[in-house]
Design an enzyme around this catalytic site. Structure first.
Site, PDB file in Angstrom:
ATOM      1  N   GLY A  60       0.808  -1.216   0.000  1.00  0.00           N
ATOM      2  CA  GLY A  60       0.000   0.000   0.000  1.00  0.00           C
ATOM      3  C   GLY A  60       0.840   1.264   0.000  1.00  0.00           C
ATOM      4  N   CYS A  91       5.258  -6.148   1.538  1.00  0.00           N
ATOM      5  CA  CYS A  91       5.691  -4.764   1.384  1.00  0.00           C
ATOM      6  C   CYS A  91       5.205  -3.896   2.543  1.00  0.00           C
ATOM      7  CB  CYS A  91       5.294  -4.233   0.018  1.00  0.00           C
ATOM      8  SG  CYS A  91       6.402  -2.910  -0.492  1.00  0.00           S
ATOM      9  N   LEU A 141      10.438   2.832   1.060  1.00  0.00           N
ATOM     10  CA  LEU A 141      10.841   2.738   2.459  1.00  0.00           C
ATOM     11  C   LEU A 141      11.507   1.393   2.711  1.00  0.00           C
ATOM     12  CD1 LEU A 141       7.521   4.111   4.001  1.00  0.00           C
ATOM     13  CD2 LEU A 141       9.515   5.400   3.220  1.00  0.00           C
ATOM     14  N   HIS A 186       7.486  -8.145  -4.082  1.00  0.00           N
ATOM     15  CA  HIS A 186       6.111  -8.469  -4.471  1.00  0.00           C
ATOM     16  C   HIS A 186       6.020  -9.844  -5.148  1.00  0.00           C
ATOM     17  CE1 HIS A 186       3.897  -4.561  -3.872  1.00  0.00           C
ATOM     18  NE2 HIS A 186       5.131  -4.301  -3.480  1.00  0.00           N
ATOM     19  N   GLU A 188       3.528 -11.358  -6.073  1.00  0.00           N
ATOM     20  CA  GLU A 188       2.394 -11.440  -7.008  1.00  0.00           C
ATOM     21  C   GLU A 188       2.635 -10.706  -8.312  1.00  0.00           C
ATOM     22  OE1 GLU A 188       2.723  -9.242  -4.678  1.00  0.00           O
ATOM     23  OE2 GLU A 188       2.060  -7.365  -5.559  1.00  0.00           O
TER      24      GLU A 188
HETATM   25  N1  LIG Z   1       4.367  -1.615  -2.209  1.00  0.00           N
HETATM   26  C1  LIG Z   1       4.297  -1.203  -0.952  1.00  0.00           C
HETATM   27  O1  LIG Z   1       3.589  -1.728  -0.140  1.00  0.00           O
HETATM   28  C2  LIG Z   1       5.057   0.040  -0.613  1.00  0.00           C
HETATM   29  C3  LIG Z   1       5.120   0.337   0.856  1.00  0.00           C
HETATM   30  C4  LIG Z   1       5.571   1.742   1.157  1.00  0.00           C
HETATM   31  N2  LIG Z   1       4.560   2.683   0.767  1.00  0.00           N
HETATM   32  C5  LIG Z   1       6.871   2.025   0.441  1.00  0.00           C
HETATM   33  O2  LIG Z   1       6.869   2.729  -0.527  1.00  0.00           O
HETATM   34  O3  LIG Z   1       7.891   1.542   0.828  1.00  0.00           O
END
Ligand SMILES: NC(=O)CC[C@H](N)C(=O)O
Ligand SMILES: C=C(O[C@@H]1C=C(C(=O)O)C=C[C@H]1O)C(=O)O
Length: 800
Positions: A60, A91, A141, A186, A188
């Site tokens: 997210g 993530c 992050l 990720h 997926e």
């Molecule tokens: N794909 C994600 O869940 C990203 C998590 C968080 N927002 C980041 O940019 O690190």
């Protein structure tokens, strides 16, 4: 027999979570239910958890340190001992796990969005039996361990980004005591390799092992557990049998010229005219003309937030209003259209013909934004000019239509109206005569057509160079230079906005943002010049920038002239869906006057920056499709990427194009689902927003509002919307409104009357054009400005 396990996916408003749900479903055979981070309060959430066997926390936007970005998530790690439940975090979900047990969250020096890394692991735990893991990352992050965190968490994998970038970044952890696991990458993504996706199977093995040891058994779903919203269809009832029958004539007319055909239908003088065209001989294939019938053909317009839809009947003065929905139901207008279509579905047309009559028109960007449930910036840009004048939805329903297959040369003249055979027969004769009088064949020889109806362009760079030269050659200007005033976006402002976007990307708020800006063209046209400017522009554009999804729409107070290369979404009457997002653009004309060859374009487009841009949208679109098509009972349902990052050549640019396909099984269609359900749930087009879609749309609304002075106020209007058809035969095809221009016909209406009365010799009209491009962390602001201009010029050049 063991009962089917249930997994709860907690979605933080990401654009990849449905892909994750699909992967989990595939690997675990469990039932996956998705909720949002803020669907339930803590008490309700704890009650619901008793009905599940495990939780997946998805990716997210934002940061795990901000409660607005994670909602209920932190509570998951603080459940009393007897309520503990296995967790898999991805993530943002992974980062929240790390944060909860003492790790620190900081920004990456070099963010990774849509890029792949080799994940180093020890082949144990989550990575048991995994070979080389090559995985896609979407993060700004990172989680960093410290002594406190290492007491609770064990690092299972890292990626080595090298000392120039981020050094070693943690890619997977597990809790030492509790059944919690997480991965930073990720699994997926469609470009993560199989070994990378295998972690989900390993997690499930570990999680079910824990469940069995603890003898944790889930309870039945709570009484009244509602079907997730996405699984309710717009029609709200099973499919209705078709009542109407279509009457048609078909014939071959390989010499038929589309421009001549439109002129035969009096495009030059008609107040209203509608055509979906395919002026380039690839991807697009058909030209579809909706024929207005006096006192009969209705145009429906609607504004976001309105409870009423307006209906204007061709050749009849006045506008009718019809109540459609209370303000608080976003489904209102869409449900209304679904019911209208259900009552008008027809049989008896030619299987070969994609359109048998139905709706043609557009949904603008703001209609899409409201379908996404994002509030529009207020006040709307044109509010002071009268609400009905600039519709967000503008559709005309055609009973009469003419369809031309530009490849085979077959023509259909069709009607849905009762006792309208005479019109069909007379029109057929007229068109045959017109074709017989034409000289040059305008269709492509059939041997260039691939099986799927897609025609590949010749690879020869010599021929393409010749075409670019022709396309960019200075021709006689369409309007005298002194009559044209162009107001382009401000370069400094645009560049500052690219940087604003990049700041958001660095914070983790988005992975990619499609920034756009508006241009206006004011024309002063002599009253004596009664040739319609819109048709003049369209004809020019058709030659100069031929496009597979070109089109002309003049109805409901709007004229849209399009030369779009991009299909958003199509579906056929058997439930096959296709999306063709474009991301990655190379201008053909080099500054030194030479032309970029296909090989050079391949080199430019095969870079991590361009591929990452494209991949993010592919993953986003898979998510959109999965959202509606998943969980079908039919085995042939599903979503696949049938072409990943192919290079396509257009008149002035090369583009990186992917194709994503899906299938809606018969069972779903019987339940009342249609292509409109997919369209509604996929707007606005992901290639025009970036990912994750919702947060990106919100950010762009803020950034662009600031940029667009004048009467746009950050609205994109018809630009960035979708233009196409939904036919009574059950098929639909919608393009993304780019490389297009539009105007509101009544703008300057009063001023023009006054001008005439005071003896001035010119009238005014204003054309609006949008252009933009995807901004990623790897973008160069100056390069983005150039790319925006390249796209803008593909249409703006008409005036120069
Ligand atoms: N794909 C994600 O869940 C990203 C998590 C968080 N927002 C980041 O940019 O690190
Ligand atoms: C934003 C535009 O185009 C979009 C952005 C593209 C890109 O970033 O490469 C390519 C095609 C479109 O999806 C536009 O044409 O204005």
């Amino acid at each position: 027999m063991t009962p089917v396990r249930r997994i709860l996916l907690v979605d933080a408003y990401d654009s990849f979570s449905n892909n994750l749900a699909a992967l989990i479903r595939l690997v675990t055979h469990a039932d996956v239910h998705t909720i949002k981070i803020n669907t339930y309060n803590e008490r309700e959430f704890r009650r619901i958890l008793k009905s599940f066997d495990a939780i997946v926390i998805g990716p997210g936007p934002g940061t795990p340190t901000d409660i607005d970005d994670v909602g209920i998530i932190p509570h998951i790690y603080n459940l009393p001992e007897e309520e503990v439940i296995p967790v898999f975090g991805v993530c943002l979900g992974f980062q929240s796990l790390c944060l909860e047990f003492g790790a620190t969250i900081s920004r990456l020096k070099v963010v990774k969005h849509g890029q792949s890394s080799i994940i180093k692991h020890h082949g144990n735990d989550l990575f048991q039996n995994c070979g080389e893991v090559d995985a896609i990352r979407y993060h700004s992050l990172r989680a960093e361990m410290n002594e406190e965190a290492l007491k609770e968490l064990q690092v299972l994998a890292v990626s080595d980004d090298g000392p120039e970038e981020n050094g070693e970044v943690i890619m997977a952890v597990k809790h030492k005591r509790l059944p919690y696991w997480g991965v930073q990458y990720h699994p997926e993504s469609c470009c993560t390799n199989l070994d990378g996706a295998k972690v989900v199977a390993n997690w499930w093995r570990l999680a079910t092992g824990w469940l069995n040891r603890k003898e944790r058994v889930s309870q039945p779903l709570p009484e009244g557990w509602v079907v997730p919203l996405e699984k309710q269809n717009l029609l709200g009832m099973p499919r209705v049998p078709a009542e109407r029958t279509i009457y048609y004539q078909s014939f071959h007319a390989p010499c038929l010229d589309i421009v001549e055909l439109c002129e035969l239908l009096e495009v030059r003088t008609q107040q209203q005219f509608v055509m979906l065209d395919s002026s380039a001989k690839h991807t697009g294939r058909y030209t579809i003309i909706g024929v207005f019938m006096p006192k009969w053909t209705d145009t429906y317009t609607w504004r976001v937030g309105d409870e009423n839809m307006f209906t204007e009947t061709f050749g009849k003065p006045g506008v009718d209003q019809e109540y459609i929905c209370p303000d608080d139901s976003p489904d209102g207008i869409w449900g209304d259209l679904a019911s209208r279509m259900a009552s008008m579905s027809a049989t008896g047309g030619d299987e070969e013909c994609p359109f048998w009559g139905g709706f043609i028109g557009y949904f603008n960007y703001e209609a899409g934004v409201s379908a996404l449930d994002v509030e529009l910036a207020s006040p709307r840009g044109d509010e002071r000019e009268g609400r009905t004048k600039t519709p967000d939805m503008n559709l005309t329903f055609f009973g009469r239509s003419i369809v031309v297959d530009n490849i085979s040369g077959k023509v259909w003249v069709q009607t849905l109206e009762f006792r309208d055979e005479t019109w069909v027969l007379e029109m057929t004769e007229k068109i045959k005569l017109l074709a017989a009088m034409s000289i040059t064949p305008t269709t492509t020889p059939p041997n260039e057509v691939a099986e799927n109806g897609v025609v590949t362009l010749p690879r020869s760079t010599a021929s393409s160079s010749a075409r670019v030269t022709a396309a960019t050659a200075v021709a006689e200007p369409l309007f005298p230079i002194s009559a044209v005033k162009v107001t382009q976006p401000d370069k400094e402002k645009y560049i500052a906005n690219v940087e604003n976007c990049q700041r958001e990307l660095a914070k983790g708020e988005s992975y990619e943002l499609c920034l756009t800006a508006q241009t206006t063209v004011d024309l002063e046209i002599p009253f004596t010049d009664d040739e319609d400017s819109a048709w003049k522009i369209y004809k020019h554009l058709r030659k100069r920038n031929p496009a597979p999804f070109a089109g002309f729409y003049r109805a409901g107070n709007t004229t849209l002239v399009s030369s779009s290369p991009e299909r958003f979404l199509s579906w056929d009457r058997h439930g096959h869906f296709q999306l063709r997002p474009i991301k990655g653009t190379v201008r053909k004309a080099k500054p030194d006057g030479t032309i970029v060859t296909r090989r050079e374009a391949e080199e430019i487009l095969n870079t991590p920056k361009e591929r990452a841009e494209n991949l993010m949208i592919v993953d986003l679109i898979r998510h959109d499709l999965h959202g509606v098509l998943d969980g079908q009972e039919d085995e042939d349902g599903g979503v696949k990427v049938s072409k990943l990052m192919g290079i396509e050549e257009y008149e002035t640019v090369f583009q990186l194009v992917s194709v994503i396909e899906g299938r809606m099984g018969e069972h779903m269609r019987e339940e009342g689902f249609s292509g409109m359900d997919v369209l509604y749930r996929s707007l606005p087009p992901g290639s025009m927003t970036g990912a994750p879609k919702k947060r990106s749309v919100e950010i762009l609304q803020d950034i662009e509002r600031d940029a667009n002075e004048g009467n746009n106020r950050g609205e994109r209007g018809v630009y960035s919307g979708v233009f196409g058809y939904w036919s009574v035969c059950g098929a639909g095809d919608w393009s993304v409104v780019i490389r297009s221009m539009y105007r509101f016909n009544e703008e300057f209406h009063h001023e023009n009357i006054a001008r005439r009365e005071t003896g001035m010799d010119t009238r005014r009209e204003r054309w609006r054009l949008g252009a933009g491009g995807a901004v990623t962390a790897l973008s160069d602001p100056e390069g983005e400005w150039e790319e925006m201009l390249t796209k803008l010029n593909s249409t703006l050049a008409v005036f120069q």
